[in-house]
Scaffold this active site. Structure first.
Site, PDB file in Angstrom:
ATOM      1  N   LYS A  56       0.645  -1.200  -0.030  1.00  0.00           N
ATOM      2  CA  LYS A  56      -0.060   0.203  -0.015  1.00  0.00           C
ATOM      3  C   LYS A  56       0.853   1.202   0.068  1.00  0.00           C
ATOM      4  O   LYS A  56       0.433   2.293  -0.585  1.00  0.00           O
ATOM      5  CB  LYS A  56      -0.990   0.048   1.345  1.00  0.00           C
ATOM      6  CG  LYS A  56      -1.692  -1.118   1.162  1.00  0.00           C
ATOM      7  CD  LYS A  56      -2.905  -1.508   0.131  1.00  0.00           C
ATOM      8  CE  LYS A  56      -3.885  -2.401   0.277  1.00  0.00           C
ATOM      9  NZ  LYS A  56      -3.295  -3.889   0.334  1.00  0.00           N
ATOM     10  N   LYS A 113      -2.767   1.411   8.817  1.00  0.00           N
ATOM     11  CA  LYS A 113      -2.973   0.052   7.729  1.00  0.00           C
ATOM     12  C   LYS A 113      -1.769  -0.699   7.375  1.00  0.00           C
ATOM     13  O   LYS A 113      -0.495  -0.439   7.417  1.00  0.00           O
ATOM     14  CB  LYS A 113      -3.406   0.687   6.431  1.00  0.00           C
ATOM     15  CG  LYS A 113      -4.744   1.279   6.231  1.00  0.00           C
ATOM     16  CD  LYS A 113      -5.130   1.582   5.008  1.00  0.00           C
ATOM     17  CE  LYS A 113      -6.422   2.085   4.683  1.00  0.00           C
ATOM     18  NZ  LYS A 113      -6.946   2.374   3.283  1.00  0.00           N
ATOM     19  N   GLY A 137      -9.609  -6.472   5.200  1.00  0.00           N
ATOM     20  CA  GLY A 137      -9.800  -5.842   6.426  1.00  0.00           C
ATOM     21  C   GLY A 137      -8.818  -6.140   7.561  1.00  0.00           C
ATOM     22  O   GLY A 137      -8.953  -5.861   8.541  1.00  0.00           O
ATOM     23  N   GLU A 145      -2.928   6.811   7.168  1.00  0.00           N
ATOM     24  CA  GLU A 145      -3.479   7.707   6.364  1.00  0.00           C
ATOM     25  C   GLU A 145      -4.571   8.834   7.287  1.00  0.00           C
ATOM     26  O   GLU A 145      -5.087   8.174   8.289  1.00  0.00           O
ATOM     27  CB  GLU A 145      -4.282   6.957   5.440  1.00  0.00           C
ATOM     28  CG  GLU A 145      -3.523   6.440   4.291  1.00  0.00           C
ATOM     29  CD  GLU A 145      -4.399   5.671   3.209  1.00  0.00           C
ATOM     30  OE1 GLU A 145      -3.962   5.412   2.087  1.00  0.00           O
ATOM     31  OE2 GLU A 145      -5.535   5.440   3.641  1.00  0.00           O
ATOM     32  N   LYS A 146      -4.922   9.965   6.892  1.00  0.00           N
ATOM     33  CA  LYS A 146      -5.805  10.651   7.505  1.00  0.00           C
ATOM     34  C   LYS A 146      -7.203   9.895   7.050  1.00  0.00           C
ATOM     35  O   LYS A 146      -7.334   9.464   5.991  1.00  0.00           O
ATOM     36  CB  LYS A 146      -5.820  11.842   6.909  1.00  0.00           C
ATOM     37  CG  LYS A 146      -6.844  13.083   7.225  1.00  0.00           C
ATOM     38  CD  LYS A 146      -6.711  13.412   8.720  1.00  0.00           C
ATOM     39  CE  LYS A 146      -7.976  14.506   9.189  1.00  0.00           C
ATOM     40  NZ  LYS A 146      -8.060  14.515  10.487  1.00  0.00           N
ATOM     41  N   GLU A 193      -6.341   2.388  -2.713  1.00  0.00           N
ATOM     42  CA  GLU A 193      -5.444   1.268  -2.942  1.00  0.00           C
ATOM     43  C   GLU A 193      -6.038   0.416  -4.442  1.00  0.00           C
ATOM     44  O   GLU A 193      -6.847   0.716  -5.078  1.00  0.00           O
ATOM     45  CB  GLU A 193      -5.788  -0.109  -1.898  1.00  0.00           C
ATOM     46  CG  GLU A 193      -7.050  -0.559  -1.590  1.00  0.00           C
ATOM     47  CD  GLU A 193      -7.027  -1.519  -0.703  1.00  0.00           C
ATOM     48  OE1 GLU A 193      -6.335  -1.475   0.281  1.00  0.00           O
ATOM     49  OE2 GLU A 193      -8.170  -2.299  -0.883  1.00  0.00           O
ATOM     50  N   ARG A 226      -6.149  -8.410  -8.568  1.00  0.00           N
ATOM     51  CA  ARG A 226      -6.615  -9.899  -8.921  1.00  0.00           C
ATOM     52  C   ARG A 226      -8.230  -9.583  -9.034  1.00  0.00           C
ATOM     53  O   ARG A 226      -8.667  -8.207  -9.212  1.00  0.00           O
ATOM     54  CB  ARG A 226      -6.752 -10.398  -7.388  1.00  0.00           C
ATOM     55  CG  ARG A 226      -7.206  -9.620  -6.253  1.00  0.00           C
ATOM     56  CD  ARG A 226      -7.480 -10.449  -4.969  1.00  0.00           C
ATOM     57  NE  ARG A 226      -7.690  -9.484  -3.704  1.00  0.00           N
ATOM     58  CZ  ARG A 226      -8.884  -9.011  -3.512  1.00  0.00           C
ATOM     59  NH1 ARG A 226      -9.991  -9.359  -4.168  1.00  0.00           N
ATOM     60  NH2 ARG A 226      -8.976  -8.031  -2.268  1.00  0.00           N
ATOM     61  N   ARG A 228     -23.930 -10.266  -0.079  1.00  0.00           N
ATOM     62  CA  ARG A 228     -22.923 -11.231   0.317  1.00  0.00           C
ATOM     63  C   ARG A 228     -23.792 -12.127   1.439  1.00  0.00           C
ATOM     64  O   ARG A 228     -24.075 -11.394   2.428  1.00  0.00           O
ATOM     65  CB  ARG A 228     -21.545 -10.884   0.764  1.00  0.00           C
ATOM     66  CG  ARG A 228     -20.968 -10.053  -0.338  1.00  0.00           C
ATOM     67  CD  ARG A 228     -19.645  -9.914   0.202  1.00  0.00           C
ATOM     68  NE  ARG A 228     -18.657  -8.782  -0.634  1.00  0.00           N
ATOM     69  CZ  ARG A 228     -17.405  -8.764  -0.681  1.00  0.00           C
ATOM     70  NH1 ARG A 228     -16.562  -9.324   0.379  1.00  0.00           N
ATOM     71  NH2 ARG A 228     -16.733  -7.939  -1.494  1.00  0.00           N
TER      72      ARG A 228
END
Length: 455
Positions: free
Chosen positions: A116, A158, A165, A200-201, A288, A292, A338
């Site tokens: 990332k 992150k 997640g 990150e903010k 990001e 895939r 889902r």
């Protein structure tokens, strides 16, 4: 075109790939763990090879076993699906060294964009707007605190190699930072074998919008429109839809062109997704890139009538894209729910077990089911809880929602507990129906008021 490929995955995505291969006349090899001996994907494939015990690290993440299976079956290529080894640059390189085609981007691109922090730097070079954050990795809590003070709270920690997640923590004040940083590092190490972190903010009340791209080996890159993935719980997507009701046609054009520019800049090949956050002022920020196929790819397939898996196979075999950007059209409205084997009444705890009865929804146009479930199947406790995806398409969003309600109303799964009723309740919430939601809505608003149904 390939004559035979190995599918290095399980569940509904393995079944999805097998079906695409059958339609293209490609033979398939399934790999399965000891826990998946009766799984649908190994029954549908032309050949099936057991690659190890139930634990994923000993089977679906065992690169040597999978490559050995490809070797003994004379497979020309490996499709990794999503999850497991799909974004593992080492595995992609090992495939190349064995003269087996990895159906996805090359290992260098996976390394660049899968990390990332590296991806962020590349996007800055490409002129793509990024979320304010760290330059490079954060190695300790002192540096984390210094940067958080500079950016201003809240911030997001992150994992550099993250996904699904994992290795992500929101931090709202300085007192929470140390524990969050150490916890995220430990989780990242366990999940990815890499505990490097960046920061990150947090863009508050943002929409999560992603763009599907296809790129061949001849320099051609197109986008297939956007998916709105803002309905999330613990950074995991719950419902996705296309097109997004939150953006204008002008924004849609800008977003697509930006995604294509980004993909071209890094020399991307095959299918991929570039994810953006949209703030309340209408500005987009690169978040990001997923190197895939995505879980939610059927949303775009229904919206555009383009088979992304078949395009992956065609691209990987060396053919040029036959689809031109001007020919890509999003029609109607598409929604995906889902279905997970989990108990929403008990904090969405996993609910593995034997399916004693199953009735899937059917009938009518604009309904698609992606699943590897069947009556008598035992859902193992070792893998992701998702057991099905229901996708509906209508002439407009209202019709797509109505079809989804009808489909969920017909679904019957006995023997396990699923999130079916949770999805039904979410679809009837007036804030979802109006489209006035963001990434914080599900976790911070809906779930605080929602009362589980006991049925």
């Amino acid at each position: 075109m390939f004559k035979k490929i190995l599918i290095a995955n399980r569940g509904e995505i393995a079944v999805r790939i097998i079906r695409a291969c059958r339609e293209l006349g490609i033979q398939t090899v399934a790999v399965y763990s000891e826990a998946d001996r009766d799984a649908l994907h190994m029954q549908l494939a032309d050949e099936a090879i057991c690659i190890g015990p139930a634990k994923a690290t000993d089977s679906y993440l065992n690169m040597q076993s999978i490559l050995s299976a490809a070797d003994v079956t004379n497979s020309q290529a490996i499709h990794p699906g999503f999850g497991f080894l799909s974004e593992n640059s080492t595995f992609a390189m090992m495939c190349k060294e064995m003269n087996v085609v990895f159906i996805g981007p090359d290992s260098e691109t996976i390394e660049q964009m899968g990390n990332k922090s590296n991806a962020r730097d590349l996007m800055i070079q490409a002129g793509v707007p990024v979320i304010p954050g760290s330059e490079g990795f954060i190695t300790d809590t002192d540096k984390a605190k210094e940067l958080a003070d500079e950016l201003g709270y809240p911030v997001m920690l992150k994992a550099a190699a993250g996904g699904g997640g994992k290795g992500i923590r929101k931090v709202y004040k300085s007192a929470e930072l140390n524990a969050a940083f150490n916890s995220a590092k430990s989780e990242a190490k366990a999940a990815f074998g890499d505990d490097r972190m960046y920061m990150e903010k947090i863009i508050e009340h943002a929409r999560h919008i992603e763009v599907q791209i296809l790129a061949d080996h001849h320099g051609n890159v197109i986008h297939l429109g956007e998916r709105d993935c803002s309905l999330q719980r613990n950074n995991q997507k719950v419902i996705e839809e296309s097109p997004s009701v939150a953006i204008s046609e002008q924004q849609r054009k800008y977003l697509g062109e930006t995604a294509v520019r980004a993909a071209k800049f890094v020399g991307y090949k095959n299918a991929g997704t570039i994810e953006f956050l949209l703030d309340q002022t209408g500005h987009f920020y690169f978040m990001e890139m997923n190197t895939r196929i995505q879980v939610e790819h059927p949303v775009t397939e229904m919206a555009t009538e383009i088979d992304i898996v078949k395009e992956q196979l065609t691209i990987a075999s060396g053919h040029k894209l036959t689809i031109k950007q001007k020919n890509v059209k999003i029609t109607g409205h598409t929604i995906e729910c889902r279905i997970n084997a989990e108990n929403p009444a008990f904090n969405f705890a996993p609910s593995p077990g034997k399916i004693t009865y199953l009735m899937m929804p059917s009938g009518g146009n604009g309904l698609r089911i992606e699943s590897a479930m069947f009556a008598g199947y035992v859902i193992p406790p070792y893998y992701d809880a998702m057991v099905a995806k229901i996708i509906t398409k209508g002439a407009d969003r209202t019709e797509a929602i109505a079809k989804m309600k009808r489909a969920l109303g017909e679904l019957v799964i006995k023997g396990i507990i699923s999130n079916q009723f949770f999805q039904e309740d979410l679809l009837t919430d007036e804030r979802f129906v109006s489209g006035s939601y963001d990434t914080s809505f599900l976790q911070d608003t809906f779930l605080k008021d929602w009362k589980p149904r006991i049925e």
